[in-house]
Design an enzyme around this catalytic site. Sequence first.
Site, PDB file in Angstrom:
ATOM      1  N   ASP A 206       0.859  -1.180   0.000  1.00  0.00           N
ATOM      2  CA  ASP A 206       0.000   0.000   0.000  1.00  0.00           C
ATOM      3  C   ASP A 206       0.896   1.231   0.000  1.00  0.00           C
ATOM      4  OD1 ASP A 206      -3.035   0.902   0.706  1.00  0.00           O
ATOM      5  OD2 ASP A 206      -1.573   2.250   1.625  1.00  0.00           O
ATOM      6  N   ASN A 214      -2.416  13.083  -5.208  1.00  0.00           N
ATOM      7  CA  ASN A 214      -3.672  13.371  -5.907  1.00  0.00           C
ATOM      8  C   ASN A 214      -4.240  14.723  -5.510  1.00  0.00           C
ATOM      9  OD1 ASN A 214      -4.158  11.282  -7.713  1.00  0.00           O
ATOM     10  ND2 ASN A 214      -5.117   9.974  -6.185  1.00  0.00           N
ATOM     11  N   HIS A 219      -5.047  14.257 -10.401  1.00  0.00           N
ATOM     12  CA  HIS A 219      -5.155  12.829 -10.673  1.00  0.00           C
ATOM     13  C   HIS A 219      -4.234  12.366 -11.800  1.00  0.00           C
ATOM     14  CE1 HIS A 219      -8.381  11.828  -7.889  1.00  0.00           C
ATOM     15  NE2 HIS A 219      -8.930  13.006  -8.184  1.00  0.00           N
ATOM     16  N   ASP A 223      -1.976   9.153 -11.492  1.00  0.00           N
ATOM     17  CA  ASP A 223      -1.891   8.065 -12.470  1.00  0.00           C
ATOM     18  C   ASP A 223      -0.446   7.791 -12.862  1.00  0.00           C
ATOM     19  OD1 ASP A 223      -4.632   7.884 -12.413  1.00  0.00           O
ATOM     20  OD2 ASP A 223      -4.958   8.863 -14.342  1.00  0.00           O
ATOM     21  N   ASP A 249      -4.401   2.410  -4.612  1.00  0.00           N
ATOM     22  CA  ASP A 249      -2.937   2.396  -4.502  1.00  0.00           C
ATOM     23  C   ASP A 249      -2.449   1.110  -3.847  1.00  0.00           C
ATOM     24  OD1 ASP A 249      -3.936   2.920  -1.985  1.00  0.00           O
ATOM     25  OD2 ASP A 249      -2.507   4.512  -1.507  1.00  0.00           O
ATOM     26  N   ARG A 269      10.668  -2.635  -1.399  1.00  0.00           N
ATOM     27  CA  ARG A 269      10.363  -1.364  -0.718  1.00  0.00           C
ATOM     28  C   ARG A 269      11.400  -0.303  -1.075  1.00  0.00           C
ATOM     29  NH1 ARG A 269      11.900   1.774   3.247  1.00  0.00           N
ATOM     30  NH2 ARG A 269      13.665   0.402   3.744  1.00  0.00           N
TER      31      ARG A 269
END
Length: 330
Positions: A206, A214, A219, A223, A249, A269
């Site tokens: 996540d 955003n 947006h 994207d 996400d 990560r």
Amino acid sequence: MPAAPLPPDETGRLAALRSYAVLDTACEAAFDDIVRLAARLTRRPIALVSLIDAERIWAKARHGAELTEAPRNLAFCAHAILDPGQPLVIEDARVDPRFADNPLVHADPGLRSYTGIPLVNAEGFALGTLCVLDHAPRSTSEEELEILSGLARSVSTALELRRAMRRMHDLAVTDGLTGLPNRSALMTALDATLAVRCPFTLLFIDLDGFKGVNDRLGHAAGDAVLRAVADVLRAATCETDSLARLGGDEFCVLLGETAGAAQRAERIRLALAEGMARGGWPVTASIGSVGFDSMPASAEAALSAADAMMYAAKAGGKDQVRSALYEQAG
């Protein structure tokens, strides 16, 4: 024996052929029925739906022949596709300099005559032929050519339907924004993994800070972040791993092992952090990693376990990996 030259755009033709995902597939009634009808209506002992691969011809359907493939340099069909708009008629191969010393002619199976109609797709590529053959010299009448041409159009229609269905399936299991498999595809992969009962690890990813991108940048920027995350995941994983965007996400990676999975999660990560920094986005990732040496009851149970570890990573301060081994309840 001269081999047939290659068509002008052989690379494009082969790419078109592979877009149908039909080579080396099982028999299908739609094609089998056509070759039986072609043989019956032209009174030939052999009929084939023959597709021309890079080094071979492969019969999607055959009547009166046992071989499913042959070297391309021996194939009559390799000559037939050179003029997609015309049938190739060989009345007697023994007197044709292209085929007189062909082992398919002067040895078993002793082919003498051939009529092939190129299978031309919507882009103009000849993928192969519908052809009929005989062990004796034969002429082909105009009526027979009309019959074979009509049947060849039926073959082409069946191939197009097959490709359209494949594309519809791909759309159904693919995330339109990132090109990654979607949640449905992941659950299918999980079900298949549970069926073979092999150890695996599920990483639930996540993004941290995505909502802020955003909100502040719009947006379109969000994207771009999601597409960049997908690119990082592709680069940081192996071909044997299964990737998916679950939605929003959230992403998942299915690893076919448990040993070293926590270290791989940490590398992912770090790769995500570096990729986001290169793009100038204040985004990191919280990752939950769960190894399954014992099998969960369902794909949903596996996903829930990994989701819980992801929330533990969030609660622990974000931008980290939390790992666990799965333990069945009770």
